[in-house]
Design a protein around this motif. Structure first.
Motif, short mmCIF file in Angstrom:
data_model
loop_
_atom_site.label_atom_id
_atom_site.label_comp_id
_atom_site.label_asym_id
_atom_site.label_seq_id
_atom_site.Cartn_x
_atom_site.Cartn_y
_atom_site.Cartn_z
N GLY A 270 0.78 -1.22 0.00
CA GLY A 270 0.00 0.00 0.00
C GLY A 270 0.82 1.28 0.00
O GLY A 270 0.25 2.38 -0.02
N TYR A 271 2.14 1.16 0.00
CA TYR A 271 3.00 2.34 0.02
C TYR A 271 3.52 2.71 -1.37
O TYR A 271 4.30 3.65 -1.51
CB TYR A 271 4.21 2.11 0.94
N GLY A 272 3.08 2.01 -2.41
CA GLY A 272 3.63 2.21 -3.75
C GLY A 272 3.48 3.61 -4.29
O GLY A 272 4.32 4.08 -5.07
N ASP A 273 2.41 4.31 -3.92
CA ASP A 273 2.16 5.65 -4.47
C ASP A 273 2.79 6.77 -3.65
O ASP A 273 2.68 7.95 -4.00
CB ASP A 273 0.65 5.89 -4.58
N ARG A 274 3.44 6.44 -2.55
CA ARG A 274 4.09 7.47 -1.73
C ARG A 274 5.45 7.84 -2.30
O ARG A 274 6.03 7.11 -3.10
CB ARG A 274 4.24 6.99 -0.29
N TYR A 275 5.94 8.99 -1.83
CA TYR A 275 7.27 9.45 -2.24
C TYR A 275 8.24 9.28 -1.08
O TYR A 275 7.82 9.22 0.09
CB TYR A 275 7.20 10.91 -2.68
N PRO A 276 9.54 9.19 -1.37
CA PRO A 276 10.52 8.97 -0.30
C PRO A 276 10.41 9.94 0.87
O PRO A 276 10.61 9.55 2.02
CB PRO A 276 11.86 9.11 -1.03
N ILE A 277 10.08 11.18 0.60
CA ILE A 277 10.01 12.18 1.67
C ILE A 277 8.88 11.87 2.65
O ILE A 277 8.89 12.34 3.80
CB ILE A 277 9.83 13.59 1.08
N GLN A 278 7.92 11.05 2.22
CA GLN A 278 6.80 10.69 3.08
C GLN A 278 7.07 9.45 3.93
O GLN A 278 6.21 9.00 4.67
CB GLN A 278 5.55 10.44 2.22
N LEU A 279 8.31 8.92 3.84
CA LEU A 279 8.67 7.70 4.54
C LEU A 279 9.63 7.98 5.68
O LEU A 279 10.40 8.94 5.65
CB LEU A 279 9.33 6.70 3.58
N SER A 280 9.60 7.12 6.68
CA SER A 280 10.59 7.18 7.76
C SER A 280 11.92 6.62 7.25
O SER A 280 12.00 6.03 6.17
CB SER A 280 10.12 6.37 8.96
N GLY A 281 12.97 6.79 8.05
CA GLY A 281 14.27 6.26 7.67
C GLY A 281 14.25 4.76 7.47
O GLY A 281 14.83 4.23 6.51
N GLY A 282 13.57 4.06 8.37
CA GLY A 282 13.48 2.61 8.24
C GLY A 282 12.71 2.19 7.00
O GLY A 282 13.08 1.23 6.32
N GLN A 283 11.65 2.92 6.67
CA GLN A 283 10.87 2.60 5.47
C GLN A 283 11.68 2.88 4.21
O GLN A 283 11.62 2.12 3.25
CB GLN A 283 9.58 3.41 5.48
#
Length: 350
Positions: free
Chosen positions: A119-132
């Protein structure tokens, strides 16, 4: 394989099977350059690179397969995710162009599921935590089904809690990875947990290569002992059969290992110094406490043998003890007694 560098030549010959090889070495030892040469980001000056029978590089024959065709996954320290691409497009970036849109989608979804980011496919890197972000970078590295996986300090950008979590996830992925993986790290305990075998580099050359147990227990060389975390090292010379003089400590010590012809040092790891009540044991010596250094779970105690210290830097060795033992130890009158177990002493060449 050889690569001419500014201060030294990277000169290595190794054969790695399907396991995780840890690569240790000081800054500038050639660790990252080795990975870049394997990945095709740098070209060696001489030699060959062969992966599962495929020649990726051969200086004499003029073969130099482009990075995109080497079937090598590369996870770098800062993950190098493309900020303008979604997670799905980042993962799909290195996939073969011949794949259909459906095949690309299936591979991306499979990798997202493997790193628990459905479900994270449409997100951008800036929207993720370091671990993600680290999980996405690993998914991208594995999406092309590489034969070789290169991991360059993969946990260095994470905090302590995430490092532990990501390390466990990485170990799980590596167990099911049907290929060779090379793991560069400065963290000795991390290398020990993740890898079965170790390669120790110094100035571009292999100074130790083999099973981690052998290298940590019997490093053989001063540089290898230091790079694998030995904090207690003294100049040494043979004075009798199975006996050496630790000159910096002023101690004759019985040893078990055969004394090498070019013996130069003797060492013992801080956690292997044993406090004892029995002063008549082999290699047991009185000592005085000089100072302490505290971590959440352990105490490092700095000790001087045979005489009381004159100043805070007047110590011979440091020993590590768990807090529970320290609470009992500090109640006892000085001098204490420690044993330098002959089985734990490391005989080192220069």
């Amino acid at each position: 394989m050889q690569k001419r560098l500014a201060n030294f030549d990277l000169d290595l010959a190794l054969n790695v099977t399907e396991s995780t090889l840890g690569i240790l070495g000081g800054s500038g030892a050639g660790k990252s350059m080795l990975l870049r040469c394997l990945a095709g980001m740098e070209s060696p000056s001489k030699g060959q690179i062969v992966l599962n029978g495929r020649v990726l590089f051969d200086a004499k024959s003029g073969i130099n397969v482009p990075s995109r065709d080497r079937r090598i996954g590369f996870l770098v320290q800062n993950y190098a995710l493309f900020p303008h691409m979604t997670v799905a497009k980042n993962i799909a970036f290195g996939l073969p162009k011949a794949l259909s849109a459906r095949q690309v989608r299936q591979r991306v979804e499979a990798q997202l599921a493997a790193v628990q980011l459905q479900g994270y496919g449409d997100r951008y890197p800036i929207q993720l935590s370091g671990g993600q972000q680290q999980r996405v970078a690993l998914a991208r590295a594995l999406a092309s089904e590489p034969e070789l996986l290169l991991l360059d300090e993969p946990f260095s950008a994470l905090d302590t809690h995430l490092r532990s979590q990501m390390e466990q996830e990485m170990v799980t992925r590596l167990r099911t990875f049907n290929g060779v993986s090379l793991f560069v790290t400065h963290n000795l305990e991390e290398a020990y947990r993740v890898c079965q075998d170790l390669l120790v580099l110094e100035q571009g050359h292999a100074v130790a290569y083999g099973a981690k147990y052998d290298i940590f227990e019997r490093p053989g060389l001063l540089g290898v002992a230091q790079l694998t975390g030995c904090k207690n090292i003294s100049a040494a010379a043979e004075i009798a059969a199975q006996t050496v003089l630790a000159g910096d400590w002023g101690l004759p010590l019985q040893v078990v290992d055969s004394i090498p012809d070019r013996l130069a040092y003797v060492g013992i790891r801080a956690h292997q110094i044993r406090f004892t009540e029995h002063a008549n044991q082999c290699n047991t010596v009185p000592c005085w406490l000089v100072s302490t250094s505290e971590t959440p779970h352990r105490m490092t105690v700095f000790l001087k043998f045979n005489t009381q210290p004159d100043h805070p830097q007047d110590y011979h060795v440091q020993a590590e003890v768990f807090k529970e033992k320290w609470e009992m130890l500090k109640q006892k009158p000085l001098p204490w007694f420690v044993q330098l177990d002959p089985l734990r002493l490391m005989l080192l060449e220069a």
